[in-house]
Design an enzyme around this catalytic site. Structure first.
Site, mmCIF file in Angstrom:
data_model
loop_
_atom_site.group_PDB
_atom_site.id
_atom_site.type_symbol
_atom_site.label_atom_id
_atom_site.label_comp_id
_atom_site.label_asym_id
_atom_site.label_seq_id
_atom_site.Cartn_x
_atom_site.Cartn_y
_atom_site.Cartn_z
ATOM 1 N N LEU A 133 2.330 9.873 -10.765
ATOM 2 C CA LEU A 133 1.925 8.512 -10.439
ATOM 3 C C LEU A 133 2.775 8.018 -9.278
ATOM 4 O O LEU A 133 3.993 7.880 -9.414
ATOM 5 C CB LEU A 133 2.092 7.579 -11.641
ATOM 6 N N LYS A 187 3.694 1.886 -1.818
ATOM 7 C CA LYS A 187 4.990 1.621 -1.181
ATOM 8 C C LYS A 187 5.621 2.901 -0.623
ATOM 9 O O LYS A 187 6.622 2.841 0.105
ATOM 10 C CB LYS A 187 5.929 0.949 -2.180
ATOM 11 N N SER A 245 1.323 -5.322 -15.148
ATOM 12 C CA SER A 245 2.332 -4.329 -15.502
ATOM 13 C C SER A 245 3.706 -4.990 -15.553
ATOM 14 O O SER A 245 3.926 -6.062 -14.980
ATOM 15 C CB SER A 245 2.332 -3.182 -14.491
ATOM 16 N N GLU A 261 11.231 -5.665 1.175
ATOM 17 C CA GLU A 261 9.859 -6.111 0.930
ATOM 18 C C GLU A 261 9.086 -6.223 2.231
ATOM 19 O O GLU A 261 9.586 -6.752 3.233
ATOM 20 C CB GLU A 261 9.872 -7.453 0.200
#
Length: 643
Positions: free
Chosen positions: A439, A443, A484, A576
Site C-alpha cells: 500500500l 505522497k 482513516s 506539506e
C-alpha cells in the site's frame, strides 16, 4: 413494577383488537348466511330452516375464523395494509366458503345414509347443500364486509390525523415543515408513512421533481410544486425546516449538485432509503439518514471485477498492519471472498482484537481469523509467522503515515517503512508467497516530506524483488483516504464538537480523496491483476479543496461557515505540499489502463538496485541526523528544507 405495567399495555391493546376482529368475523359470516337464505327464499324463514342454519354455526365459524388465522390476517397491521394484504384476506374468505360447502355436502350424505337405514325421517334432514349462489354471495360479501371493518379503523385514524393537521396549521404550532425531493416510489412511501404516524415528525409541505409531467400534481395532498432546481425558492416560500432527498435513480454529478444545493439552504438534509417499504422492516422514516460528507464527495464508483479477486478464495492471507483503519477494511474486503484464514499482523493489539471479534461475529469463524503481534522491523518475528501459516497472499499495510510526525522522527519512518517493507518482502519471497501487494501513497510522487520519500523507497523495494522472485510483487498508489486514522475528516469533526474553529493549513491546498472501502477494494483487485513489478494508480477524479471540505462539513452540521463556525488558516506544515500528484513524469509516457477503466498501471522506473540494497543494509547503522540525506540519495527528486 412501572415498567411491567407499561409492557403489558401494548399486549392488552393487541388482545382487545384481536377479540374485536374475531367477534366481528363471527357475527358477519353467520348473519350473512341467515340473510342470504332469507333473501333467496323470498324473505321467508320458518323455524325448521332457522334450526338448520343454527346447527351450521359451529363449523361455519370454525372454517372462516380458522382460514383467517391460517392466512395470518389477524397478524396484519391494517393501518399499513396494502393490496397484498387485501388479496390474502379475499383468498382466505374463498377457501373458507369452499370448506363450508364441503362440510354441507358431507353432512347431507350422512343424513341421507341415516334416512336410507330408517333411522332418520325426511323431515329431520338437518344438513343439506344450499344453492350455490348463496355460497358465492356469502364469499363476496364476507370479504367486502370484513375489509370494511378492518379498514374502518384506518379511516378513523386518517380522519383524526387530517383533523390534527388542520388544527396544527390553523393554530400555527411549531411543527417541522418538510420538503420532499423526488416524487417517485420512495418519496410517496415517505409521505404515506408520515401520514400514518400522524405527522409527528413533521408535515410534507411540498415536493420537487425533475419530471415536468408530475409538476402540478399531488401525492396524498402534498403538491409537486416544481423542479429540483427550484429548491431555494421552495424552501423560502414554504418555510421548510428539513429536506428529505428521495431520488434513487440519478447520476453522481447531479446528485452531488442537488445535495450541495440542499445543504446550502441551511435546512437539515436527510436521505431516505432506496428500499423503503411502508409498514415493513425498511420504512422510509426509520431508514433515513443524515447526509454525510461522503455524499457530497460522491463520484462514479469503481466497478471491480470480482472474479479477479477470487485468488484469495480458500487461501491463507496475511495483512500486516491489519488493525489499522485501512488494514482492517482490507481484512473485511478479503473476507468477502471466503479465504480459509486471515492472519492479522500488527504491533498494536487492541484494534486487531476488536476487528477479530467483529469478523468472527459476521462470518462465524469462516474464514478463521488469527492475530499475531509483532513488528515488521523484526525479520525473525516475521519468519515465525510465515513458518506457522505459509500465507499465499501478503498485503503490506504496516507503515508510519502521519506526515508531520514523521518530519519530527525521520529515522523511525525509515526503519518502519523502508526496512519493514524490505523484511516483509524478503520473507514472503523466501516462503514462496504467490502475491505481495504494497500500500503506497500519492505522497511518494515528487516527495517533499519524509513519509512520502520512505514510501517511494518502498515502491523501489517492491520493484526490485519483482525482477527475480516468483512472487508477484505490486504496489497500489492512492490519495487521501476519508475517515482513516489521522485524516482531516475526523479532525474537523472533533473541532466541530468543541465549537470550532476548523483549522486548514492553506486556502488553496487540495487533495485527492477516496473512501476506505474503495481503497481496500482497489488493493485486493491489484493482487489479482498483478503480473509483477506494477504500480497501480486509481483514477481519482478531480482534487478537492480542503477549505471547501471544511465549509461543507460545517453546513452539514447545521451551521454557517465563518458566521457560526470559523475557519482559520494555520500555514503549511513541514513537508506539506499544496497539490499532490499521482504519477511521476517518467511514469506517464508508458502508463496504460488495465481491464478496469478506472485502474492504471505506470511504466517501470529504472533505478540503481545495487545502490538501493547498499542503503538498506546501512539502515541499522544510520545516524538519525543523516536520515534526510539518506532519503535524498535514494530518491533524487525528494525536496526538503535543509535548514
Amino acid at each position: 413494577m412501572k415498567k411491567q405495567r407499561q409492557d403489558k399495555k401494548p399486549k392488552m391493546r393487541a388482545g382487545k383488537k384481536l377479540a374485536a376482529l374475531l367477534a366481528a368475523d363471527f357475527l358477519i359470516v353467520n348473519l350473512l348466511y341467515f340473510l342470504m337464505v332469507f333473501v333467496h327464499w323470498n324473505f321467508r324463514m320458518d323455524d325448521f330452516l332457522a334450526l338448520r342454519l343454527a346447527l351450521r354455526v359451529p363449523y361455519v365459524t370454525l372454517a372462516y375464523l380458522g382460514c383467517n388465522a391460517l392466512f395470518r390476517t389477524y397478524n396484519t397491521l391494517w393501518k399499513y395494509a396494502g393490496l397484498y394484504d387485501m388479496i390474502r384476506f379475499g383468498i382466505s374468505g374463498v377457501c373458507a366458503t369452499g370448506i363450508v360447502l364441503v362440510c354441507d355436502y358431507v353432512g347431507m350424505k350422512i343424513c341421507r345414509g341415516l334416512m336410507a337405514a330408517g333411522e332418520l325421517a325426511e323431515s329431520q334432514l338437518y344438513f343439506n347443500v344450499l344453492p350455490y349462489s348463496i355460497y358465492l354471495d356469502v364469499a363476496i360479501f364476507f370479504v367486502a364486509s370484513g375489509l370494511c371493518v378492518r379498514l374502518a379503523y384506518r379511516l378513523v385514524r386518517m380522519v383524526a390525523t387530517e383533523r390534527r393537521r388542520y388544527e396544527n396549521e390553523k393554530s400555527r404550532k411549531p411543527e417541522k415543515n418538510l420538503l420532499i425531493v423526488g416524487a417517485g416510489h420512495v418519496g410517496s412511501a415517505l409521505i404515506s408513512e408520515l401520514q400514518m404516524t400522524e405527522y409527528r415528525l413533521g408535515f410534507p409541505v411540498a415536493i420537487l421533481d425533475d419530471d415536468e409531467k408530475k409538476v402540478g400534481q399531488s401525492i396524498l395532498r402534498t403538491p409537486v410544486v416544481g423542479s429540483c432546481d427550484d429548491m431555494e425558492a421552495a424552501v423560502a416560500k414554504y418555510h421548510v425546516d428539513q429536506i428529505y432527498f428521495c431520488i434513487t435513480e440519478i447520476d453522481d454529478a447531479r446528485k452531488r449538485e442537488l445535495l450541495e444545493k440542499a445543504v446550502g439552504t441551511g435546512c437539515t438534509v436527510k436521505m431516505a432509503s432506496d428500499h423503503a417499504e411502508v409498514g415493513g422492516k425498511k420504512s422510509p422514516l426509520k431508514e433515513a439518514r443524515q447526509v454525510d460528507i461522503l455524499d457530497l464527495l460522491s463520484r462514479a464508483p469503481v466497478e471491480l471485477n470480482h472474479d479477479v479477486c477470487r485468488y484469495v478464495t480458500g487461501e491463507t492471507v496475511l495483512v500486516t498492519g491489519g488493525g489499522g483503519s485501512i488494514g482492517s477494511e482490507l481484512c473485511r474486503q478479503i473476507a468477502r471472498y471466503s479465504p480459509s484464514q486471515i492472519v492479522i499482523f500488527d504491533i498494536y493489539e487492541n484494534n486487531a482484537y476488536t476487528l477479530k471479534n467483529a469478523l468472527d461475529a459476521q462470518y462465524f469463524g469462516n474464514p478463521k481469523i488469527e492475530i499475531r503481534i509483532g513488528s515488521v522491523r523484526e525479520e525473525r518475528r516475521l519468519r515465525e509467522v510465515f513458518e506457522e501459516f505459509h500465507p499465499s497472499s501478503v498485503f503490506h499495510a504496516a507503515a508510519h503515515k502521519h506526515v508531520p510526525l514523521m518530519e519530527d522522527s525521520p529515522y523511525e519512518a525509515i526503519k518502519n517503512n523502508i526496512l519493514g517493507t524490505y523484511n516483509t518482502a524478503k520473507v514472503a519471497d523466501e516462503f514462496g508467497a504467490r502475491n505481495f501487494v504494497l500500500l503506497s501513497t500519492d505522497k511518494a510522487v515528487n516527495p517533499t516530506n519524509v513519509m512520502g520519500a520512505t514510501k517511494r523507497c518502498c515502491e523501489l523495494v517492491v520493484q526490485h524483488f519483482s525482477k527475480f522472485s516468483k512472487t508477484k510483487f505490486a504496489a497500489v498508489r492512492f490519495g487521501n483516504v476519508l475517515g482513516s486514522n489521522g485524516s482531516v475528516i475526523p479532525l474537523f469533526k472533533e473541532q466541530l464538537e468543541h465549537g470550532g474553529p476548523l483549522t486548514v493549513t492553506h486556502p488553496d491546498i487540495t487533495r485527492y480523496f477516496m473512501t476506505i472501502p474503495e481503497a481496500a477494494q482497489l488493493v485486493v483487485q491489484a493482487g489479482g491483476l498483478a503480473k509483477g513489478g506494477e504500480i497501480f494508480v486509481l483514477d481519482m477524479g478531480e482534487p478537492v479543496k480542503i477549505v471547501s471540505l471544511a465549509e461543507k462539513l460545517i453546513r452539514l452540521s447545521g451551521y454557517e461557515p465563518y458566521v457560526d463556525i470559523d475557519i482559520q488558516f494555520t500555514g503549511l506544515r513541514p513537508g506539506e505540499k499544496l497539490y499532490e500528484e499521482l504519477i511521476l513524469p517518467s511514469e506517464r509516457e508508458g502508463m496504460h489502463k488495465t481491464e478496469n477503466d478506472k485502474i492504471f498501471v505506470t511504466a517501470p522506473y529504472d533505478f540503481d538496485e545495487d545502490e538501493l540494497m547498499r542503503h538498506i543494509g546501512f539502515i541499522c547503522d544510520l545516524l538519525p541526523e543523516d536520515s534526510r540525506k539518506f532519503l535524498k540519495e535514494l530518491v533524487p527528486n525528494y525536496k526538503f528544507d535543509k535548514a
